[in-house]
Each structure stands twice: as C-alpha cells, then as structure tokens.
Design a protein around this motif. Structure first.
Motif, PDB file in Angstrom:
ATOM      1  N   LEU A  34       0.837  -1.203   0.000  1.00  0.00           N
ATOM      2  CA  LEU A  34       0.000   0.000   0.000  1.00  0.00           C
ATOM      3  C   LEU A  34       0.868   1.247   0.000  1.00  0.00           C
ATOM      4  O   LEU A  34       2.028   1.211   0.430  1.00  0.00           O
ATOM      5  N   SER A  35       0.288   2.343  -0.425  1.00  0.00           N
ATOM      6  CA  SER A  35       0.998   3.617  -0.294  1.00  0.00           C
ATOM      7  C   SER A  35       1.168   3.914   1.194  1.00  0.00           C
ATOM      8  O   SER A  35       0.447   3.366   2.036  1.00  0.00           O
ATOM      9  N   GLU A  36       2.108   4.778   1.504  1.00  0.00           N
ATOM     10  CA  GLU A  36       2.341   5.123   2.911  1.00  0.00           C
ATOM     11  C   GLU A  36       1.072   5.692   3.549  1.00  0.00           C
ATOM     12  O   GLU A  36       0.739   5.342   4.681  1.00  0.00           O
ATOM     13  N   GLU A  37       0.356   6.544   2.818  1.00  0.00           N
ATOM     14  CA  GLU A  37      -0.860   7.143   3.365  1.00  0.00           C
ATOM     15  C   GLU A  37      -1.923   6.081   3.656  1.00  0.00           C
ATOM     16  O   GLU A  37      -2.537   6.079   4.725  1.00  0.00           O
ATOM     17  N   ASP A  38      -2.148   5.172   2.719  1.00  0.00           N
ATOM     18  CA  ASP A  38      -3.126   4.109   2.934  1.00  0.00           C
ATOM     19  C   ASP A  38      -2.729   3.226   4.114  1.00  0.00           C
ATOM     20  O   ASP A  38      -3.558   2.877   4.950  1.00  0.00           O
ATOM     21  N   ARG A  39      -1.458   2.857   4.162  1.00  0.00           N
ATOM     22  CA  ARG A  39      -0.971   2.001   5.251  1.00  0.00           C
ATOM     23  C   ARG A  39      -1.167   2.687   6.597  1.00  0.00           C
ATOM     24  O   ARG A  39      -1.627   2.080   7.562  1.00  0.00           O
ATOM     25  N   ARG A  40      -0.839   3.978   6.659  1.00  0.00           N
ATOM     26  CA  ARG A  40      -1.023   4.727   7.909  1.00  0.00           C
ATOM     27  C   ARG A  40      -2.478   4.719   8.350  1.00  0.00           C
ATOM     28  O   ARG A  40      -2.774   4.500   9.528  1.00  0.00           O
ATOM     29  N   LEU A  41      -3.381   4.985   7.424  1.00  0.00           N
ATOM     30  CA  LEU A  41      -4.806   4.993   7.760  1.00  0.00           C
ATOM     31  C   LEU A  41      -5.252   3.659   8.338  1.00  0.00           C
ATOM     32  O   LEU A  41      -5.922   3.612   9.376  1.00  0.00           O
ATOM     33  N   VAL A  42      -4.900   2.576   7.672  1.00  0.00           N
ATOM     34  CA  VAL A  42      -5.282   1.243   8.149  1.00  0.00           C
ATOM     35  C   VAL A  42      -4.672   0.979   9.521  1.00  0.00           C
ATOM     36  O   VAL A  42      -5.356   0.499  10.439  1.00  0.00           O
TER      37      VAL A  42
END
Length: 85
Positions: A34-42
């Motif tokens: 995942l992109s860093e932003e997506d990973r952070r959200l999850v």
C-alpha cells in the motif's frame, strides 16, 4: 511475532496456527504494498484503534473525508490480498 499474532496463536490448533500464520504473512505483504498514506490509515484505525475524529485531526481533514479515505484504502488492501491468494 507481534502481540496480536501471539494471542491468536495461543487460541488455536496446530493446523489453525499454520493457517493463521499464512494469513498474517499475506496481510503483512499486502500492507507493505500500500501507499504510505493508505498504510497509515489502516494502521491508525485498525491496529492503533484511533477514532475517525483523531485520524481526521492528524490528517487535517474532516471525519467524513477520513472515513472515505479509509474505505478506499481498505478496498485497495482487499484487492492486494485477493491477488496474494
């Protein structure tokens, strides 16, 4: 192993333990893609247990936008997991 994996493994049978380890490995690989932003959200919502209000605060956006972003991130994660199987 992380604490969640250790707990889950303590509750199962040897065959379930092996399946769970495989599921955790698949999820770990998919999260890494995942992109860093997506990973952070999850991670913030599902691993750290942050509220959408707190996530929105961190992102400097609204709760609605935070929820939508998480929904899109989870959809991308789901597609990545499906490709792994």
């Amino acid at each position: 192993d992380d604490p969640l994996t250790r707990l889950a493994l303590s509750l199962g049978t040897p065959s379930r333990d092996a399946a769970l380890r495989e599921e955790v490995e698949t999820l770990t690989r998919a999260l890494a893609k995942l992109s860093e932003e997506d990973r952070r959200l999850v991670e913030w919502v599902h691993l750290e247990g942050l509220s959408h209000a707190r996530v929105a605060e961190r992102l400097g956006t609204s709760e609605v936008a935070s929820r939508k972003a998480l929904s899109r991130a989870l959809a991308r994660l789901s597609k990545l997991i499906a490709r792994e199987c």
